[in-house]
Structures are given as structure tokens and as C-alpha cells.
Motif scaffolding. Sequence first.
Motif, PDB file in Angstrom:
ATOM      1  N   ARG A 168       0.825  -1.214   0.000  1.00  0.00           N
ATOM      2  CA  ARG A 168       0.000   0.000   0.000  1.00  0.00           C
ATOM      3  C   ARG A 168       0.856   1.259   0.000  1.00  0.00           C
ATOM      4  O   ARG A 168       0.392   2.326  -0.360  1.00  0.00           O
ATOM      5  N   ARG A 169       2.088   1.138   0.411  1.00  0.00           N
ATOM      6  CA  ARG A 169       2.989   2.292   0.455  1.00  0.00           C
ATOM      7  C   ARG A 169       3.558   2.650  -0.915  1.00  0.00           C
ATOM      8  O   ARG A 169       4.191   3.683  -1.062  1.00  0.00           O
ATOM      9  N   LEU A 170       3.341   1.791  -1.896  1.00  0.00           N
ATOM     10  CA  LEU A 170       3.880   2.025  -3.232  1.00  0.00           C
ATOM     11  C   LEU A 170       2.835   2.701  -4.120  1.00  0.00           C
ATOM     12  O   LEU A 170       1.640   2.468  -3.971  1.00  0.00           O
ATOM     13  N   PRO A 171       3.293   3.496  -5.080  1.00  0.00           N
ATOM     14  CA  PRO A 171       2.351   4.107  -6.026  1.00  0.00           C
ATOM     15  C   PRO A 171       1.613   3.035  -6.838  1.00  0.00           C
ATOM     16  O   PRO A 171       2.177   1.979  -7.148  1.00  0.00           O
ATOM     17  N   ALA A 172       0.372   3.312  -7.203  1.00  0.00           N
ATOM     18  CA  ALA A 172      -0.467   2.351  -7.923  1.00  0.00           C
ATOM     19  C   ALA A 172       0.182   1.881  -9.222  1.00  0.00           C
ATOM     20  O   ALA A 172       0.095   0.702  -9.571  1.00  0.00           O
ATOM     21  N   GLU A 173       0.865   2.786  -9.928  1.00  0.00           N
ATOM     22  CA  GLU A 173       1.497   2.409 -11.203  1.00  0.00           C
ATOM     23  C   GLU A 173       2.588   1.369 -10.978  1.00  0.00           C
ATOM     24  O   GLU A 173       2.761   0.445 -11.763  1.00  0.00           O
ATOM     25  N   VAL A 174       3.335   1.533  -9.912  1.00  0.00           N
ATOM     26  CA  VAL A 174       4.414   0.592  -9.596  1.00  0.00           C
ATOM     27  C   VAL A 174       3.827  -0.777  -9.266  1.00  0.00           C
ATOM     28  O   VAL A 174       4.319  -1.810  -9.730  1.00  0.00           O
ATOM     29  N   ILE A 175       2.772  -0.782  -8.481  1.00  0.00           N
ATOM     30  CA  ILE A 175       2.121  -2.043  -8.109  1.00  0.00           C
ATOM     31  C   ILE A 175       1.580  -2.737  -9.361  1.00  0.00           C
ATOM     32  O   ILE A 175       1.726  -3.949  -9.518  1.00  0.00           O
TER      33      ILE A 175
END
Length: 150
Positions: free
Chosen positions: A50-57
Motif C-alpha cells: 500500500r505504500r507504493l504508487p499504484a502504477e508501480v504495483i
Amino acid sequence: MIKYDCILFATDFSESSEKACEHALALASMAGSRLHVLHVITELVDKRRRRLPAEVIEIFTREVETHAVEDMNEFCRRYLSADKAGQVEVSSDVVIGRSEEEILRQAAKVNADLIVLGTNGRTGIEKVLVGSTAERVIRDSKVPVLTVRI
């Protein structure tokens, strides 16, 4: 008489899974049943993502899924090719989630009569800390579960 129309074999592609695969295939062959091979991607369930940006996920998820599908295809080629599977109808799935939940969900989805799992036989503190997917599946399954220990 007990009839196994569909056997679900869950794999993490480990050494214990290879041995369990041999048992699952032999049972499917003897019973004249379908064999459904399942791999659950668990790395993407971690709350830290959840700490990562949505694009990265999204990119990471696609990469992990792509590699898992490639691993599944290689596993099936190596251990479940037509010359090894014979008349057994083999299907496979790669899903994302918590192992025990997805194994049980997929078993219901494919109407599995038996679940086959490999286990590494953890004991003591390692079992307490890590837990056992096989143990949780056995506890909550509505169908018999065969575990194969290496």
C-alpha cells in the motif's frame, strides 16, 4: 465407491511440489480423473504494498504474473507433458491471494474431490513462526487432502 472426478494439485514449484505432482498424476491416472494444477502468487498480498504508487504495483503485478505463468508452463511441460500424463486431462491456473484461501476457493470452483499438496515438514519454532499452508488447508477443506512430504 469413492470417485475422484477432479484432483486439484497446488504447487509452489518447489522440490516437495515435484514429488507431490508425481502422486497427484498417479492418482488421477488410476482414478480416470482430471488434474487441475494451481499456483498461488502470495507475494502481492503483503500489506506493505500500500505504500507504493499504484502504477508501480500494477507493473510489478503484471511482471510477477507473467513469470508465474511461465513457471507454470515450464512445470507442466516438465512434469505433466502428454507422454507423462497419458490420458489424464490437465488444466492449470495461476491466481493471486493467500495460499490456503485460494486453494480452497479454486478447489470449489473446479469441483475437486481431492486436494494434493507438497509439504516440507516444518517443525518446532519454524512451524510456529511461518505456519503451514497444508495444515490450514487440511483444517478448512470440505474434501480430502493428501499431503506429500519430501
